[in-house]
Design a protein around this motif. Structure first.
Motif, mmCIF file in Angstrom:
data_model
loop_
_atom_site.group_PDB
_atom_site.id
_atom_site.type_symbol
_atom_site.label_atom_id
_atom_site.label_comp_id
_atom_site.label_asym_id
_atom_site.label_seq_id
_atom_site.Cartn_x
_atom_site.Cartn_y
_atom_site.Cartn_z
ATOM 1 N N UNK A 113 -15.193 -31.111 19.267
ATOM 2 C CA UNK A 113 -15.219 -32.398 19.934
ATOM 3 C C UNK A 113 -16.386 -32.473 20.895
ATOM 4 N N UNK A 114 -17.477 -33.141 20.495
ATOM 5 C CA UNK A 114 -18.687 -33.265 21.293
ATOM 6 C C UNK A 114 -19.235 -31.887 21.677
ATOM 7 N N UNK A 115 -19.409 -31.086 20.648
ATOM 8 C CA UNK A 115 -19.927 -29.724 20.786
ATOM 9 C C UNK A 115 -21.191 -29.532 19.961
ATOM 10 N N UNK A 116 -21.217 -30.112 18.772
ATOM 11 C CA UNK A 116 -22.300 -29.856 17.820
ATOM 12 C C UNK A 116 -23.671 -30.153 18.436
ATOM 13 N N UNK A 117 -23.747 -31.206 19.237
ATOM 14 C CA UNK A 117 -25.030 -31.611 19.813
ATOM 15 C C UNK A 117 -25.539 -30.637 20.881
ATOM 16 N N UNK A 118 -24.671 -29.738 21.350
ATOM 17 C CA UNK A 118 -25.057 -28.754 22.362
ATOM 18 C C UNK A 118 -25.557 -27.443 21.756
ATOM 19 N N UNK A 119 -25.419 -27.273 20.461
ATOM 20 C CA UNK A 119 -25.697 -25.983 19.829
ATOM 21 C C UNK A 119 -27.157 -25.861 19.405
ATOM 22 N N UNK A 120 -27.774 -24.703 19.637
ATOM 23 C CA UNK A 120 -29.156 -24.518 19.192
ATOM 24 C C UNK A 120 -29.297 -24.433 17.674
ATOM 25 N N UNK A 121 -28.247 -23.956 16.988
ATOM 26 C CA UNK A 121 -28.284 -23.834 15.521
ATOM 27 C C UNK A 121 -27.004 -24.432 14.929
ATOM 28 N N UNK A 122 -26.825 -25.739 14.983
ATOM 29 C CA UNK A 122 -25.548 -26.338 14.551
ATOM 30 C C UNK A 122 -25.232 -26.114 13.073
ATOM 31 N N UNK A 123 -26.230 -26.103 12.211
ATOM 32 C CA UNK A 123 -25.972 -25.913 10.787
ATOM 33 C C UNK A 123 -25.406 -24.521 10.509
ATOM 34 N N UNK A 124 -25.940 -23.521 11.195
ATOM 35 C CA UNK A 124 -25.454 -22.158 11.006
ATOM 36 C C UNK A 124 -24.034 -21.997 11.552
ATOM 37 N N UNK A 125 -23.750 -22.658 12.668
ATOM 38 C CA UNK A 125 -22.389 -22.592 13.224
ATOM 39 C C UNK A 125 -21.394 -23.247 12.275
ATOM 40 N N UNK A 126 -21.756 -24.378 11.687
ATOM 41 C CA UNK A 126 -20.859 -25.026 10.725
ATOM 42 C C UNK A 126 -20.601 -24.123 9.525
ATOM 43 N N UNK A 127 -21.624 -23.437 9.046
ATOM 44 C CA UNK A 127 -21.435 -22.523 7.916
ATOM 45 C C UNK A 127 -20.504 -21.373 8.303
ATOM 46 N N UNK A 128 -20.658 -20.871 9.519
ATOM 47 C CA UNK A 128 -19.779 -19.808 9.999
ATOM 48 C C UNK A 128 -18.339 -20.295 10.093
ATOM 49 N N UNK A 129 -18.150 -21.483 10.653
ATOM 50 C CA UNK A 129 -16.795 -22.008 10.818
ATOM 51 C C UNK A 129 -16.144 -22.316 9.477
ATOM 52 N N UNK A 130 -16.931 -22.703 8.496
ATOM 53 C CA UNK A 130 -16.375 -22.939 7.155
ATOM 54 C C UNK A 130 -15.710 -21.678 6.619
ATOM 55 N N UNK A 131 -16.245 -20.524 6.957
ATOM 56 C CA UNK A 131 -15.637 -19.263 6.511
ATOM 57 C C UNK A 131 -14.300 -19.006 7.205
ATOM 58 N N UNK A 132 -14.105 -19.605 8.370
ATOM 59 C CA UNK A 132 -12.855 -19.401 9.110
ATOM 60 C C UNK A 132 -11.732 -20.322 8.636
ATOM 61 N N UNK A 133 -12.047 -21.316 7.816
ATOM 62 C CA UNK A 133 -11.031 -22.251 7.327
ATOM 63 C C UNK A 133 -10.206 -21.648 6.203
ATOM 64 N N UNK A 134 -8.928 -21.953 6.199
ATOM 65 C CA UNK A 134 -8.108 -21.681 5.022
ATOM 66 C C UNK A 134 -8.579 -22.590 3.882
ATOM 67 N N UNK A 135 -8.274 -22.252 2.636
ATOM 68 C CA UNK A 135 -8.712 -23.104 1.526
ATOM 69 C C UNK A 135 -8.295 -24.563 1.673
ATOM 70 N N UNK A 136 -7.146 -24.797 2.294
ATOM 71 C CA UNK A 136 -6.674 -26.179 2.484
ATOM 72 C C UNK A 136 -6.967 -26.694 3.894
ATOM 73 N N UNK A 137 -7.738 -25.941 4.683
ATOM 74 C CA UNK A 137 -7.978 -26.306 6.069
ATOM 75 C C UNK A 137 -8.936 -27.473 6.225
ATOM 76 N N UNK A 138 -8.971 -28.017 7.450
ATOM 77 C CA UNK A 138 -9.838 -29.151 7.765
ATOM 78 C C UNK A 138 -10.609 -28.875 9.042
ATOM 79 N N UNK A 139 -11.781 -29.462 9.123
ATOM 80 C CA UNK A 139 -12.591 -29.346 10.320
ATOM 81 C C UNK A 139 -12.861 -30.749 10.861
ATOM 82 N N UNK A 140 -12.622 -30.926 12.155
ATOM 83 C CA UNK A 140 -12.831 -32.211 12.837
ATOM 84 C C UNK A 140 -14.118 -32.126 13.641
ATOM 85 N N UNK A 141 -14.947 -33.160 13.521
ATOM 86 C CA UNK A 141 -16.212 -33.217 14.256
ATOM 87 C C UNK A 141 -16.362 -34.587 14.889
#
Length: 298
Positions: free
Chosen positions: A171-199
Motif C-alpha cells: 500500500x503506497x510502497x512501490x514508489x519508494x523502492x529503488x528496484x520495484x520490478x525486482x521486489x515484485x519478482x521476489x514477492x511473486x515467489x512468496x505467493x501461494x499458487x492461488x495467492x493474490x498481491x494488492x498494489x
C-alpha cells in the motif's frame, strides 16, 4: 524540486519521464543517508488510529461488515449488520480498499512496507496470521515488541517464505523502492499458487499531476523514487510473472488529493489551477490519481 509536503529533506530532486511507458523516475537519486533523513517524521511511521468516526448505527453496520467480509464471522447479528451495510452504504468500496480486499481467515498475509503496523494489527484482530517488512529498524523493533512478525528487507527469510502467503500487500510502497520490478519478482515467489498481491501507488499519468505539476500531492519528492503509469505498472507485473486479476477506480481520492495539491501551490498560481480543475476529464483507470489493483501468479 524541494520537499513540498514534509520539508524534511534539505536537498532538491527532479523527475524525468520514461521514454517507454511515461512513468516518472528520479534520474539522479539521493544517497541512502540523505534519503533516510527525508523520512524523519514521515506519516506512515506514526501511530495509525481507527478513522471510523461514523455515529451509532452506521458504525455498527460498518464494523459488522468488516467482521464478516474480512474476518469471516458467522454470528447472526454480524451477518445482519453486514447485510444492512451492503444495502445502505455508499462507501463500501472505500472500506474494501482500506482492508485491501483480503480474503477472510484462515490465511497468511504479508504487508511489505508495513510502516506503523496499523494494517497488520487490524488484520490480526480479525484472526489473520500476519507478517510485515519495513526498512526502518526502529519501526521493526517496536512492532516486534508488540508480538508481530516483522523484519527488514535485507534479512527476509527467503526459504521459509517461498509459496507461503495467501495475500501480499504493498500500500503506497512501490514508489519508494529503488528496484520495484525486482521486489515484485521476489514477492511473486512468496505467493501461494492461488495467492493474490494488492498494489496501490500514485499514478504518474494522473490528471492531477498535469494540473498541479511539482505541487501534485502524488509526487512527494524525494521519497518517491519512481511513480508508474498504468502501462508502466502492467509492464512491471509482467516482468515479475504476475497477471492482473482486477483493477479498481477509487473516485474518492481525487477531491482530497487536489485539495492538498492546491493548498501547497503558490497563491498566484491557484486561479489557473482551479480553471484546469473545472475543465478536467472524468476519472478513468488511466488518469486516476491512484493505481489500485490485485494480481495473481501467471
Amino acid at each position: 524540486m524541494p520537499d513540498v509536503f514534509f520539508a524534511a529533506a534539505s536537498f532538491t530532486t527532479d523527475f524525468a519521464r520514461c521514454g517507454a511507458c511515461a512513468s516518472l523516475v528520479q534520474p539522479q537519486r539521493p544517497t541512502a543517508e540523505a534519503l533516510q533523513s527525508a523520512y524523519k517524521g514521515y506519516h506512515t511511521h506514526d501511530e495509525e488510529l481507527d478513522d471510523d468516526a461514523a455515529p451509532g448505527m452506521k458504525r455498527w453496520m460498518r464494523r459488522a461488515y468488516i467482521a464478516r467480509r474480512f474476518g469471516g464471522s458467522s454470528e447472526l447479528t454480524v451477518a445482519l449488520g453486514s447485510l444492512l451495510y451492503r444495502l445502505v452504504s455508499s462507501n463500501r468500496a472505500e472500506t474494501d480498499a482500506r482492508y485491501r480486499f483480503v480474503s477472510p481467515p484462515p490465511g497468511e498475509v504479508l504487508d511489505y512496507g508495513c510502516g506503523s503496523g496499523g494494517f497488520l494489527l487490524r488484520l490480526q484482530a480479525l484472526g489473520h496470521r500476519v507478517a510485515g517488512v519495513d526498512f526502518d529498524r526502529r519501526v521493526v523493533t517496536r512492532l516486534e515488541q508488540l508480538g508481530l512478525r516483522v523484519c527488514m528487507p535485507e534479512i527476509l527469510p527467503e526459504e521459509a517464505w517461498q509459496a507461503r502467503f495467501d495475500h501480499i500487500t504493498l500500500g503506497h510502497v512501490l514508489e519508494h523502492l529503488p528496484e520495484p520490478r525486482l521486489v515484485l519478482r521476489q514477492l511473486a515467489r512468496f505467493l501461494k499458487p492461488s495467492g493474490r498481491i494488492f498494489i496501490e501507488t500514485p499514478n504518474a499519468a494522473a490528471t492531477g499531476q498535469q494540473i498541479f505539476g511539482r505541487y501534485w500531492r502524488g509526487l512527494e519528492a524525494p521519497r518517491h523514487l519512481a511513480i508508474p503509469t498504468r502501462r508502466g505498472l502492467h509492464s512491471a507485473l509482467d516482468f515479475a510473472g504476475l497477471v492482473i486479476k482486477r483493477e479498481y477506480l477509487r473516485k474518492s481520492v481525487r477531491p482530497w488529493m487536489w485539495e492538498a495539491s492546491l493548498e501547497a501551490a503558490p497563491e498566484a498560481e491557484r486561479e489557473g489551477m482551479r480553471a484546469a480543475m473545472r475543465r478536467a476529464p472524468a476519472q478513468m483507470l488511466d488518469n486516476a490519481e491512484f493505481l489500485t489493483l490485485e494480481a495473481t501468479l501467471a
